[in-house]
Design a protein around this motif. Sequence first.
Motif, mmCIF file in Angstrom:
data_model
loop_
_atom_site.group_PDB
_atom_site.id
_atom_site.type_symbol
_atom_site.label_atom_id
_atom_site.label_comp_id
_atom_site.label_asym_id
_atom_site.label_seq_id
_atom_site.Cartn_x
_atom_site.Cartn_y
_atom_site.Cartn_z
ATOM 1 N N ARG A 1 0.837 -1.213 0.000
ATOM 2 C CA ARG A 1 0.000 0.000 0.000
ATOM 3 C C ARG A 1 0.865 1.253 0.000
ATOM 4 N N ARG B 1 1.083 3.992 -3.089
ATOM 5 C CA ARG B 1 0.776 5.407 -2.867
ATOM 6 C C ARG B 1 1.939 6.287 -3.306
ATOM 7 N N SER C 1 -6.747 -0.297 -5.992
ATOM 8 C CA SER C 1 -7.961 0.292 -5.418
ATOM 9 C C SER C 1 -7.890 0.322 -3.896
ATOM 10 N N TRP C 2 -7.392 -0.766 -3.313
ATOM 11 C CA TRP C 2 -7.259 -0.834 -1.859
ATOM 12 C C TRP C 2 -6.267 0.212 -1.356
ATOM 13 N N GLU D 1 -5.671 3.048 -2.521
ATOM 14 C CA GLU D 1 -6.258 4.388 -2.572
ATOM 15 C C GLU D 1 -7.230 4.631 -1.425
ATOM 16 N N SER D 2 -7.567 3.568 -0.719
ATOM 17 C CA SER D 2 -8.540 3.663 0.374
ATOM 18 C C SER D 2 -7.840 3.485 1.719
ATOM 19 N N ASP D 3 -8.650 3.530 2.771
ATOM 20 C CA ASP D 3 -8.156 3.234 4.111
ATOM 21 C C ASP D 3 -8.765 1.938 4.632
ATOM 22 N N ALA D 4 -9.217 1.075 3.719
ATOM 23 C CA ALA D 4 -9.833 -0.197 4.099
ATOM 24 C C ALA D 4 -8.813 -1.081 4.808
ATOM 25 N N GLY E 1 -13.779 -4.627 1.856
ATOM 26 C CA GLY E 1 -12.880 -3.736 1.139
ATOM 27 C C GLY E 1 -11.435 -4.154 1.141
ATOM 28 N N SER E 2 -11.132 -5.345 1.666
ATOM 29 C CA SER E 2 -9.754 -5.835 1.729
ATOM 30 C C SER E 2 -9.269 -6.281 0.355
ATOM 31 N N LEU F 1 -11.670 -7.651 -2.807
ATOM 32 C CA LEU F 1 -11.670 -6.910 -4.065
ATOM 33 C C LEU F 1 -11.147 -7.763 -5.215
#
Length: 217
Positions: free
Chosen positions: A118, A122, A179-180, A182-185, A191-192, A196
């Motif tokens: 992650r 980012r 996608s993950w 970009e999120s805070d899942a 949402g893991s 996904l």
Amino acid sequence: MSTKPPSLTLTERRKAATQLDIARAAAELFTEHGPDGTTAEDIAQRAGVALRTFYRYFRSKQDAVAPLLAGGADRWRERLAAAAPGTEAGLPEALERSIAESLAAEDETAAEGLRWTRGLLRAAAEDPALRAVWYRVNQESEEKLREVLAGLAGPGADPLEVRLAAAAATDAIRIALESWAESDAPVRGGGSPAELAVRCLRELMGGMRLLGDTPAE
């Protein structure tokens, strides 16, 4: 056709361990200072190796994280390759199961690996060279996956279907991780990456025959 990777020699294992140490050092520094604020010298010093050792293994500071990004895919393909060749319905199920298991973050080591990914993804959003490494890792993984799937599918499989399946599975994981990131899942649950990736795989492989059904003439 055997899909099991050959055993590494002691020298190869030591080389891989050194590369992974450098990769982790690079990931730590990219997280702390960003790629622009990190030099190859910084990475070598953090990893405890000489700068010439760094350049023996990697062409650039961004390239240094490739083993960390590729590690999960390597373990996933090994898990999939261990599956017994099955029926036409069995291989898509084996693909989905292996993806879900490989991204499940069942222990803290696996969860930490996802968190590193992650952070790197980012950072890659602002660094074209780092994005290029990510895309290269995925392309290489897809090519290796084609060999695994061909071995599991058997000689009757349609090569095009095997190639499409390898592309779909690789892209399912890539898109899920991006996608993950970009999120805070969380690493587990809703949402893991595992959730996904399975969703992406089902969408991408919908209608795929995979094991070479011959179309009616």
